[in-house]
Design an enzyme around this catalytic site. Structure first.
Site, PDB file in Angstrom:
ATOM      1  N   LYS A   1       0.663  -1.283  -0.062  1.00  0.00           N
ATOM      2  CA  LYS A   1       0.176   0.118  -0.112  1.00  0.00           C
ATOM      3  C   LYS A   1       0.904   1.225  -0.044  1.00  0.00           C
ATOM      4  O   LYS A   1       0.567   2.112  -0.672  1.00  0.00           O
ATOM      5  CB  LYS A   1      -0.727  -0.011   1.265  1.00  0.00           C
ATOM      6  CG  LYS A   1      -1.515   1.227   1.623  1.00  0.00           C
ATOM      7  CD  LYS A   1      -2.562   1.175   2.883  1.00  0.00           C
ATOM      8  CE  LYS A   1      -1.759   1.591   3.893  1.00  0.00           C
ATOM      9  NZ  LYS A   1      -1.286   3.152   4.196  1.00  0.00           N
ATOM     10  N   ASN A   2       2.103   1.157   1.005  1.00  0.00           N
ATOM     11  CA  ASN A   2       2.809   2.407   1.068  1.00  0.00           C
ATOM     12  C   ASN A   2       3.878   2.629  -0.102  1.00  0.00           C
ATOM     13  O   ASN A   2       4.561   3.613  -0.034  1.00  0.00           O
ATOM     14  CB  ASN A   2       3.357   2.458   2.520  1.00  0.00           C
ATOM     15  CG  ASN A   2       2.282   2.708   3.477  1.00  0.00           C
ATOM     16  OD1 ASN A   2       0.877   3.004   3.348  1.00  0.00           O
ATOM     17  ND2 ASN A   2       2.646   2.390   4.904  1.00  0.00           N
TER      18      ASN A   2
ATOM     19  N   CYS B   1      -4.767  12.465  12.207  1.00  0.00           N
ATOM     20  CA  CYS B   1      -5.811  11.295  11.905  1.00  0.00           C
ATOM     21  C   CYS B   1      -5.733  10.679  13.026  1.00  0.00           C
ATOM     22  O   CYS B   1      -5.510  10.903  14.160  1.00  0.00           O
ATOM     23  CB  CYS B   1      -5.182  10.501  10.679  1.00  0.00           C
ATOM     24  SG  CYS B   1      -3.530   9.651  11.014  1.00  0.00           S
TER      25      CYS B   1
ATOM     26  N   ARG C   1       0.265  14.445  12.569  1.00  0.00           N
ATOM     27  CA  ARG C   1       0.686  14.044  11.275  1.00  0.00           C
ATOM     28  C   ARG C   1       1.051  15.367  10.579  1.00  0.00           C
ATOM     29  O   ARG C   1       0.465  15.829   9.622  1.00  0.00           O
ATOM     30  CB  ARG C   1      -0.353  13.505  10.401  1.00  0.00           C
ATOM     31  CG  ARG C   1      -0.808  12.107  11.186  1.00  0.00           C
ATOM     32  CD  ARG C   1       0.111  10.997  11.213  1.00  0.00           C
ATOM     33  NE  ARG C   1       0.656  10.489  10.044  1.00  0.00           N
ATOM     34  CZ  ARG C   1      -0.081   9.571   9.351  1.00  0.00           C
ATOM     35  NH1 ARG C   1      -1.097   9.073   9.841  1.00  0.00           N
ATOM     36  NH2 ARG C   1       0.739   9.106   8.207  1.00  0.00           N
TER      37      ARG C   1
ATOM     38  N   ASP D   1       4.212   0.508  12.077  1.00  0.00           N
ATOM     39  CA  ASP D   1       3.015  -0.060  11.469  1.00  0.00           C
ATOM     40  C   ASP D   1       2.660  -1.381  11.874  1.00  0.00           C
ATOM     41  O   ASP D   1       1.634  -2.127  11.609  1.00  0.00           O
ATOM     42  CB  ASP D   1       3.059  -0.153   9.970  1.00  0.00           C
ATOM     43  CG  ASP D   1       3.229   1.512   9.607  1.00  0.00           C
ATOM     44  OD1 ASP D   1       3.256   1.671   8.254  1.00  0.00           O
ATOM     45  OD2 ASP D   1       2.704   2.398  10.258  1.00  0.00           O
TER      46      ASP D   1
ATOM     47  N   ARG E   1      -8.900  -0.057   4.632  1.00  0.00           N
ATOM     48  CA  ARG E   1      -7.945   0.817   3.890  1.00  0.00           C
ATOM     49  C   ARG E   1      -6.816   0.283   3.558  1.00  0.00           C
ATOM     50  O   ARG E   1      -6.271   0.848   2.507  1.00  0.00           O
ATOM     51  CB  ARG E   1      -7.891   1.786   4.794  1.00  0.00           C
ATOM     52  CG  ARG E   1      -8.939   3.019   5.318  1.00  0.00           C
ATOM     53  CD  ARG E   1      -8.315   4.133   6.062  1.00  0.00           C
ATOM     54  NE  ARG E   1      -7.096   4.494   5.586  1.00  0.00           N
ATOM     55  CZ  ARG E   1      -5.719   4.867   6.644  1.00  0.00           C
ATOM     56  NH1 ARG E   1      -6.205   4.809   7.877  1.00  0.00           N
ATOM     57  NH2 ARG E   1      -4.575   5.233   6.004  1.00  0.00           N
TER      58      ARG E   1
END
Ligand code: EPZ
Length: 418
Positions: free
Chosen positions: A22-23, A116, A121, A305, A397
């Site tokens: 994803k990243n 978030c 952030r 993460d 997500r």
């Protein structure tokens, strides 16, 4: 609202292929506006963050085609330098668009991507880097407006090795005049993948993965077809699930060195791990011993993460573990939910003290962020009895086919709408 019903206690066996990271896919999609030729990215996971990024590309005028797991982006008609505010709210990583839209249009407008679920952030490092390249930035009424008649290479020193800031500056420097040097750059594998993607398009980026990235501006970038690296955080999540439940799983598509810090901890917990090329095999009895300390740090340290998922493992490891979260301010929201399952977790600021208990028991818990939601699922898989994990919008997500892949490993998990 979508919910998981999980009957815990099943051991996990089988093989999985990691999704494209994803990243990595998110900055690659942002980079696709750097050329007016077609860009094809293979293995694009069907996750909400990617869908939102594709919507942003559509709104700036790109034509998008999804063919099976590929995304084909044609930005020849891209016209708008404004990134839609409602999508910036949905997707923080839309901030990566700043660098690539600036390179394309010499202008960019984005609403301030707020904090978030896991922290404030800020994007001060992004903006400071862009300013060094000659970008004029005004911040008014919650919007950031950028203008750059010329983008000129510069020496940039990041106060912190921010992944997003490193990527944004690279995207703004690839066609700048002259050479840009980013010192104290992030070293994550996703930065190396972005470098490889851009160089395949004709850019001249060197040094990604080390602390200093050198970008020599080029005149033009051409279209390409590209397969991103595997998702090391997704892979780490399944490895942690198997470590908690016991069993033996094999994950393909992620080089072990990309999650070496996690593998090191899992071995200390008593798991047997074999690796070969981009294959990782983990064997666990399900009866683990604790490690004393886990601190999250930028790559190659323990990834933030995977902090939540690993903390779930610590809840039933024999002994006490000190977890320190150094990157984000509020990345322990899942802890209260683990306590509902019988976990012994005490959180003070960025530190959690986790005393292992024999077993967790099933409970009704609510996910509040992407990785915290994954932590509740892996905890429920190892718990005695049935758990309900509410609000899967966060997990959706970042994890494609999460329940399908877990079922394939033998987990008793089903998705229901309540
Ligand atoms: C990327 O976020 C990832 N997201 C995050 O993954 C990951 O947790 C993070 O890197 C760290 O590895 C994507 O790649 C889309 P940072 P990013 O800039 O770029 C501070 C997930 O779960 N900072 O490296 O936003 C910041 O506050 C997500 O997949 C500034 O102070 O992370 C944080 O404390 C969550 N000023 C630290 O740096 C800035 O301008 C790390 O942030 C930028 C960051």
């Amino acid at each position: 609202m979508d919910t998981y019903i999980i009957d815990g206690g099943e051991r996990l066996y089988g093989k999985l292929q990691a999704q494209s990271a994803k990243n990595t896919v998110l900055p690659l999609l942002a980079a696709s506006v750097l050329t007016d030729e077609q860009v094809k990215i293979r293995g694009v996971p069907t996750i909400t963050d990617v869908e939102n990024m594709l919507r942003i590309l559509t709104e700036v005028g790109c034509k998008i085609k999804r063919k099976s797991d590929c995304a084909v982006i044609d930005s020849s008609n891209a016209v708008s330098h404004e990134i839609p505010p409602r999508l910036t709210k949905e997707l923080r990583s839309s901030v990566f668009m700043l660098g690539s839209v600036l390179t394309r249009f010499r202008r960019a407008k984005i609403s301030y991507p707020g904090g978030c679920d896991i922290g404030l952030r800020p994007i001060d490092l992004h903006l400071a880097g862009l300013k060094r390249l000659g970008v004029k930035i005004t911040e008014e009424g919650g919007y950031i407006e950028c203008e750059a008649d010329r983008l000129v290479g510069a020496e940039i020193l990041l106060d912190f090795p921010s992944v997003g800031a490193t990527e944004n500056i690279i995207l703004a420097a690839v066609k700048a005049e002259g050479i840009t040097v980013i010192r104290n750059a992030a070293k994550e594998p996703e930065i190396v993948d972005l470098q490889n993607f851009l160089n395949a398009m004709g850019a001249n980026v060197r040094g990604a993965g080390g602390g200093t990235v050198v970008i020599e501006g080029v005149k033009r970038l051409h279209g390409i077809e590209y397969t991103p690296i595997g998702d090391r955080i997704e892979a780490g999540t399944y490895l942690i699930a198997a470590a908690i439940c016991g069993g033996e799983i094999e994950i393909n598509g992620v080089p072990p060195e990309n999650i070496a810090a996690l593998l090191h901890k899992l071995r200390e917990n008593g798991c047997k791990i074999h690796t070969k090329n981009d294959k990782i095999i983990l064997e666990s009895s399900g009866k683990l011993k604790s490690v004393d300390l886990v601190e999250t740090t930028p790559f190659p340290g323990f990834p933030t993460d995977l902090q939540a998922q690993y903390s779930a493992l610590c809840c039933t490891a024999r002994g006490t573990t000190l977890v320190v979260e150094n990157l984000f301010e509020t990345r322990y929201k899942y802890a209260g939910e683990l306590k509902r399952m019988g976990a012994d977790v005490t959180v003070r600021g960025r530190t959690a003290v986790i005393r292992g208990v024999e077993k967790l028991h099933g409970a009704r818990v609510t996910a509040s962020d992407l990785r915290g939601g994954a932590a509740l699922v892996v905890a429920a898989l190892g718990a005695e009895g049935q758990s309900t994990v509410i609000d899967l919008s966060h997990i959706d997500r970042g994890y494609a086919d999460f329940e399908y892949k877990l079922k394939k490993l033998g987990a008793k998990i089903r998705r229901v709408r309540i």
